[in-house]
Design a protein around this motif. Structure first.
Motif, short mmCIF file in Angstrom:
data_model
loop_
_atom_site.label_atom_id
_atom_site.label_comp_id
_atom_site.label_asym_id
_atom_site.label_seq_id
_atom_site.Cartn_x
_atom_site.Cartn_y
_atom_site.Cartn_z
N VAL A 84 6.77 -46.56 -0.81
CA VAL A 84 5.99 -45.75 0.13
C VAL A 84 6.84 -45.08 1.20
O VAL A 84 6.46 -44.04 1.74
N ASP A 89 4.83 -41.27 4.88
CA ASP A 89 4.86 -42.61 4.31
C ASP A 89 3.64 -43.44 4.68
O ASP A 89 3.07 -44.14 3.85
N ALA A 104 0.85 -45.26 2.19
CA ALA A 104 0.54 -46.68 2.31
C ALA A 104 -0.95 -46.89 2.52
O ALA A 104 -1.56 -47.78 1.90
N GLY A 109 0.76 -46.74 -6.95
CA GLY A 109 1.81 -45.82 -6.50
C GLY A 109 2.69 -45.37 -7.64
O GLY A 109 3.06 -44.17 -7.72
#
Length: 285
Positions: free
Chosen positions: A14, A31, A35, A71
């Motif tokens: 992330v 970032d 997250a 992710g």
């Protein structure tokens, strides 16, 4: 990898890899936004309601693994980041949630949103060894309460979810569709968020009355008509003949088997997959 390595992997994902891979169609580029999206979807709601910060250090490793898998799927182009972001924002009240009917009814059977008073009978259902015979183990009261909350929050995120079932004024279980957020090893299952599973679980005293079939059929009609989602999958342990019979009565067709990654090695791990595409069924009629 050991747990410390997985937590390091999460931070690198992330904080570096996703921001460096930003694409024009992605809704975020920072970032902390990546997250937020991944953690919310792994938890089924705002992640701070489930664990204290910093998440990379305190979140249970199982949930963090789901966030990592999401992710990685985003990076590989197998998950829709915009969809995951909309789910996160809906949970946080930043966008309007899709309208959901108060209830669906079929005679004496009602499909409705979950209520706080459902928690106790749901925990009793999940503690029954007969009901949970094809799961790795029964649920604890805390696990049942968490699952009930997650079931209802799916309606906020997607406009659909597993409905609480009521017969003669009594909670008897649940039935309905849900997005699969954990990658699973079958075609389409590797694209988290895009495949919809049809599932049900009823108290033992509600078995043998056709409630699961009636409820699932009503939920499918709502999913196709209101939500315009016309393809679903269902799966269960190979030996669960009762659930497989319901799938076949609903018109789902067998589509092979797969090892369920959340089930330990043993007789329950191999699952049979069923599929239903309403459009194909209508064309063939």
């Amino acid at each position: 990898m050991n747990p410390a390595d997985r937590r390091t992997h999460w931070r690198d994902l992330v904080e570096r890899r996703l921001p460096e891979a930003v694409r024009p169609d992605w809704p975020v580029r920072l970032d902390h936004c990546f997250a937020r999206i991944l953690l919310d979807n792994a938890c089924g709601g705002p992640w701070r309601d489930h664990t204290r910060p910093p998440a990379h250090a305190t979140m249970p490793l199982g949930q963090l693994e789901i966030a990592i898998a999401l992710g990685e799927a985003v990076l590989a182009g197998r998950a829709d980041l915009a969809l995951l972001n909309r789910r996160s924002l809906a949970w946080r009240g930043k966008i309007a949630a899709a309208p959901v009917p108060e209830a669906l009814r079929d005679g004496d059977l009602t499909l409705r949103r979950w209520r706080p008073e459902d928690t106790a009978p749901f925990a009793a259902l999940n503690a029954d060894p007969a009901v949970m015979a094809h799961f790795p183990r029964p649920r604890t009261e805390a696990e049942s309460a968490a699952e009930a909350g997650l079931c209802d929050r799916r309606f906020v995120a997607d406009g659909f979810g597993p409905w609480a079932l009521e017969h003669a004024g009594r909670f008897i279980g649940f039935a309905g569709p849900m997005r699969i957020l954990r990658p699973l090893p079958f075609p389409g299952g590797d694209r988290p968020g895009t495949t919809v599973e049809l599932a049900w679980r009823l108290a033992r005293e509600a078995w043998g009355h056709g409630f699961a079939t009636r409820a699932a059929r009503l939920a499918l009609a709502d999913l196709a008509g209101r939500c315009r989602i016309r393809s679903v999958v269902a799966f269960t342990a190979v030996g669960n003949d009762r659930s497989r019979a319901v799938m076949e009565r609903l018109g789902l067709r067998p589509a092979g088997t797969f090892p369920h990654p959340a089930v330990p090695e043993g007789p329950l791990r191999v699952h049979v997959l069923y599929r239903l595409d309403c459009a194909d069924r209508e064309e063939a009629a």
